[in-house]
Scaffold this active site. Structure first.
Site, mmCIF file in Angstrom:
data_model
loop_
_atom_site.group_PDB
_atom_site.id
_atom_site.type_symbol
_atom_site.label_atom_id
_atom_site.label_comp_id
_atom_site.label_asym_id
_atom_site.label_seq_id
_atom_site.Cartn_x
_atom_site.Cartn_y
_atom_site.Cartn_z
ATOM 1 N N SER A 190 0.956 -1.429 -0.296
ATOM 2 C CA SER A 190 -0.037 0.107 0.148
ATOM 3 C C SER A 190 0.601 1.360 -0.098
ATOM 4 C CB SER A 190 -0.555 0.025 0.754
ATOM 5 O OG SER A 190 -2.109 1.009 1.579
ATOM 6 N N GLU A 317 -9.649 -4.731 -4.453
ATOM 7 C CA GLU A 317 -8.950 -4.028 -3.448
ATOM 8 C C GLU A 317 -9.627 -3.208 -2.374
ATOM 9 O OE1 GLU A 317 -5.404 -3.776 -2.325
ATOM 10 O OE2 GLU A 317 -4.394 -4.302 -4.664
ATOM 11 N N HIS A 409 -7.598 -5.163 -0.327
ATOM 12 C CA HIS A 409 -6.326 -5.468 0.134
ATOM 13 C C HIS A 409 -6.008 -5.166 1.580
ATOM 14 C CE1 HIS A 409 -3.784 -1.449 -0.266
ATOM 15 N NE2 HIS A 409 -4.565 -0.997 1.307
#
Length: 515
Positions: A190, A317, A409
């Site tokens: 990330s 995600e 995610h």
């Protein structure tokens, strides 16, 4: 908080002094909270990191150091408390070595929207990777305004400068722990993955690492104008002028509070249009100095062709960010059109997702578009552009589904670290792991370890003519010889530099419009 290692004490000599860690029953030695730079406060606040002061005797390093100023309280992790200042530290995990050979080094950068997080999160424990034959290093760095807020007369991207300083610490010290300073892999997820991409684009990090692993790389990077607009908004919230004197007059906790209020107000009063949907107000700044150009352009130009690159993203995600309330909910076609306009996405692309996902509700199409725009397509293009410029690149996708558990995610990280039983991992991975999950974790961890050691994760590299994709899944993985999916085809003519230029359109309070 992750438990302290127990067992036999072990000491090592660093350039600042001797440190003491502990070896566990599996032979893994953990040395935690070692300063790599001086506390970035007082006269050093908002400046580039300065060398760590030396100490006498043996420093006890059996517990994580303080984390950077932030308001986040994450499962099993420490929280920041006003007065915590010695925040620029690294942690090292190393295995016992039978042959005495130098170990490949795996250097981890945590994520957290460039705003929160720390190396002490339980799912980032490095013991399992160390058991696979790596010297594992993780670092804390400045986040939020302290690390990424623009301050007139001071360097931008201080968080990136911290990471570069930590990598220099590795070059100078990791041999004392058994690591090979000539075989370093920098890795992150990330905003940590975004940091990896930035480090590949930065001149001052040349030669500090040989390979890079970047999971779910965000496509957002601020212009100088947008960074100034964010500073203006935060300063106004705090009641000071957006000047160096005004910002320095605020204690770190006051800047954290003002930043949090600015984020909370983005739904009704966004800094730019996209902030109404995704209120991430800190990003690396393409300032022409610390970060000369955005990473995609840098890789396309061959700026880091000597660095082997492994990238990965998850298939869904933004379902995670929706689940934790981090993004605005969109449920109507009109709202979806507003969102697309905020990112300067064409109606053709939105219509294309409707055709590809004909039975999906608006919310699912919105999350799919947002996930591909922010993470999936950008991450994939980094690999493709790197390969086209002469670098070696590999692409993977996390596709594991089990029951209601989504490949969203952060779900991939406990698998790759081998930390499926860490505090908080059950939420990330969607429940208690089963035997198929544990087998997947072993495969993913092995690919990281092999890539760090040799540059080969175990599947074909991206070429100029084809984009092979490794899909991590249960009960088994699969390999696609070339990524020609219908969703990717919709992005063929979309330019990310134009998407980012839209960030500066219509700035409110503190900046001029334009790219």
């Amino acid at each position: 908080m992750t438990e302290r290692p127990c067992g036999v004490e072990a000491t090592f000599r660093t350039t600042s002094g001797r440190v003491r860690g502990r070896r566990d029953s599996d032979g893994i030695t953990a040395v935690l909270g070692v300063p790599y730079a001086a506390p970035p406060f007082g006269d050093r606040r908002f400046r580039a990191p300065q060398p760590a002061p030396a100490w006498d005797g043996v420093r006890d390093c059996t517990a994580f150091g303080p984390i950077a100023p932030q308001s986040a309280e994450l499962p099993g992790a420490p929280v920041w408390r006003p007065g915590d200042e010695d925040i620029l530290t690294v942690n090292v995990w190393v295995p016992e070595r039978a042959d005495g050979g130098a170990l490949p080094v795996f250097f981890w950068i945590h994520g957290g929207a460039y705003t929160f997080g720390s190396s002490a999160q339980p799912d980032f424990d490095g013991a399992a990777l160390a058991r696979a034959g790596l010297a594992v290093v993780s670092c804390n760095y400045r986040v939020g305004f302290e690390g990424f807020g623009q301050v007139p007369g001071f360097p931008d991207n201080r968080g990136l400068l911290d990471q570069a300083a930590a990598l220099r610490w590795v070059r100078e010290n990791i041999a004392a722990f058994g690591g090979d300073p000539g075989n370093v892999t920098v890795a992150g997820h990330s905003s940590g993955g975004g940091s990896v991409a930035c480090l590949m684009a930065m001149d001052q990090t040349r030669g500090l690492f040989r390979r890079a692993i970047a999971h779910s790389v965000p496509s957002a990077f601020f212009t100088v104008e947008l960074a100034a607009a964010v500073t203006g908004r935060i300063a106004a919230e705090a009641g000071v002028a957006p000047t160096a004197d005004g910002l320095l007059s605020l204690r770190p906790e006051a800047l954290v509070a003002a930043s949090d209020k600015t984020t909370a107000n983005c739904g009704s009063d966004p800094v730019t249009a996209i902030h109404a949907f995704d209120p991430v107000i800190f990003q690396p700044v393409v300032d022409g100095e610390v970060l000369p150009v955005d990473p995609l352009r840098a890789l396309a130009s061959g700026a880091a062709r000597e660095v082997d690159l492994l990238v990965c993203h998850t298939l869904e995600e933004y379902w995670f960010l929706h689940a934790v309330g981090a993004v605005r909910e969109v449920t109507t076609e009109a709202e979806l059109a507003d969102f697309a306009a905020s990112l300067r996405l064409s109606a053709h692309l939105v219509d294309g997702y409707r055709a590809v996902m004909p039975d999906a509700p608006v919310l699912d199409r919105y999350l799919a578009i947002f996930g591909d725009a922010r993470f999936g397509e950008y991450t994939t293009r980094l690999a493709e552009q790197h390969a086209r410029a002469g670098g070696r690149a590999y692409l993977a996708r996390f596709a594991r589904r089990r029951g209601a558990a989504r490949p969203w995610h952060t779900a991939d990280i406990p698998f790759a670290f081998g930390n499926l039983d860490a505090v908080g991992a059950d939420f990330l991975i969607g429940g208690v792991p089963d035997d198929h999950d544990r087998a997947l974790s072993r495969r993913m961890l092995r690919s990281w370890a092999d890539f760090a050691a040799t540059g080969d994760p175990g599947w074909p590299a991206v070429t100029v003519g084809a984009t092979p994709v490794k899909s991590w899944a249960v009960p088994g993985d699969h390999l696609t010889a070339d990524d020609t999916s219908a969703r990717r085809a919709l992005w063929r003519d979309v330019r990310f530099d134009l998407l980012r230029s839209g960030q500066t359109a219509g700035l409110r309070a503190g900046g001029d419009s334009g790219a």
